[in-house]
Design a protein around this motif. Structure first.
Motif, PDB file in Angstrom:
ATOM      1  N   GLU A 107      92.681  56.466  69.844  1.00 36.42           N
ATOM      2  CA  GLU A 107      93.451  57.627  69.396  1.00 36.42           C
ATOM      3  C   GLU A 107      92.529  58.821  69.141  1.00 36.42           C
ATOM      4  OE1 GLU A 107      96.586  59.074  65.970  1.00 36.42           O
ATOM      5  OE2 GLU A 107      96.408  56.928  66.401  1.00 36.42           O
ATOM      6  N   ARG A 138     101.720  52.413  74.535  1.00 42.04           N
ATOM      7  CA  ARG A 138     102.262  52.662  73.188  1.00 42.04           C
ATOM      8  C   ARG A 138     101.501  53.797  72.508  1.00 42.04           C
ATOM      9  NH1 ARG A 138     102.733  47.025  73.208  1.00 42.04           N
ATOM     10  NH2 ARG A 138     100.840  46.764  71.976  1.00 42.04           N
ATOM     11  N   LEU A 139     100.185  53.827  72.681  1.00 38.75           N
ATOM     12  CA  LEU A 139      99.391  54.918  72.116  1.00 38.75           C
ATOM     13  C   LEU A 139      99.821  56.251  72.719  1.00 38.75           C
ATOM     14  CD1 LEU A 139      97.000  56.234  70.586  1.00 38.75           C
ATOM     15  CD2 LEU A 139      95.570  55.595  72.550  1.00 38.75           C
ATOM     16  N   GLU A 141     102.613  57.126  74.091  1.00 37.88           N
ATOM     17  CA  GLU A 141     103.954  57.504  73.628  1.00 37.88           C
ATOM     18  C   GLU A 141     103.924  57.961  72.173  1.00 37.88           C
ATOM     19  OE1 GLU A 141     106.071  53.982  74.792  1.00 37.88           O
ATOM     20  OE2 GLU A 141     106.212  54.673  76.881  1.00 37.88           O
ATOM     21  N   ARG A 142     103.097  57.319  71.345  1.00 39.28           N
ATOM     22  CA  ARG A 142     102.960  57.734  69.943  1.00 39.28           C
ATOM     23  C   ARG A 142     102.376  59.152  69.867  1.00 39.28           C
ATOM     24  NH1 ARG A 142     100.127  53.631  68.371  1.00 39.28           N
ATOM     25  NH2 ARG A 142      98.123  54.617  68.040  1.00 39.28           N
ATOM     26  N   LEU A 143     101.520  59.499  70.814  1.00 38.24           N
ATOM     27  CA  LEU A 143     100.926  60.832  70.865  1.00 38.24           C
ATOM     28  C   LEU A 143     101.848  61.844  71.563  1.00 38.24           C
ATOM     29  CD1 LEU A 143      97.213  59.901  71.643  1.00 38.24           C
ATOM     30  CD2 LEU A 143      98.179  60.680  69.468  1.00 38.24           C
ATOM     31  N   ARG A 144     103.045  61.410  71.922  1.00 41.24           N
ATOM     32  CA  ARG A 144     104.098  62.248  72.507  1.00 41.24           C
ATOM     33  C   ARG A 144     103.931  62.563  73.986  1.00 41.24           C
ATOM     34  NH1 ARG A 144     106.267  66.064  67.678  1.00 41.24           N
ATOM     35  NH2 ARG A 144     106.174  64.457  66.097  1.00 41.24           N
TER      36      ARG A 144
END
Length: 172
Positions: A107, A138-139, A141-144
């Motif tokens: 991240e 998943r990372l 997508e979490r970061l948009r």
């Protein structure tokens, strides 16, 4: 940039072999899934790491030990091992070896790529990944990052490489 004892910085010339080793350690888990395609993918990784420019090679350093790396290509750069050029800044070969995972290293590297891409005035940051890289997806997508099928390509008939895009007006 220093965060929680993690220094995110440009790679040094003498670190090439360490970056190659940590990247291969990170991607080795896909050898079984890729089967006969693994030697080709591994060769593509080694090739990309042997001729980094025009990409920026960014590393995560904790106490003098490299624990992650990533390549950030500028818009219009040729992508090693393919016949395509980037249509915007593009992340490639985000790597954290298994022994260093779960510590926020990937991240931190991605946030640095976002920061640098914004600094160039780019409107989006791009990347490619596959379904076998679920944790990475998943990372992202979490970061948009969002899927952009227009960026998809197939390096082999049975392999779909999915494009993702982060609009840089969106905070990551």
């Amino acid at each position: 940039m220093m965060t929680d004892g993690l220094d995110i910085r440009d790679a040094r010339a003498a670190e090439g072999e360490a970056i190659r080793a940590l990247t291969l350690a990170a991607y080795e888990q896909y050898a079984a899934v890729l089967g006969a395609l693994w030697p080709l993918y591994r060769a593509n990784i080694v090739d990309a790491l042997s001729r980094v420019p025009p990409a920026e090679q960014i590393v995560a350093d904790r106490g003098g030990v490299l624990v992650g790396s990533v390549l950030l290509y500028p818009a219009g750069a040729p992508m090693p091992g393919t016949d395509r050029r980037t249509s915007g800044p593009e992340v490639r070969l985000l790597a954290v070896p298994p022994t260093a995972r779960g510590q926020g290293i990937a991240e931190a590297l991605m946030r640095e790529c976002v920061r640098r891409a914004r600094g160039t005035g780019a409107t989006a940051l791009l990347l490619h990944t596959t379904d076998m890289m679920r944790t990475a997806m998943r990372l992202y997508e979490r970061l948009r990052f969002t899927r952009d099928p227009a960026l998809d390509f197939r390096p082999a008939p049975a392999v779909l490489v999915k494009g993702f895009r982060l609009e840089l007006g969106v905070a990551a």
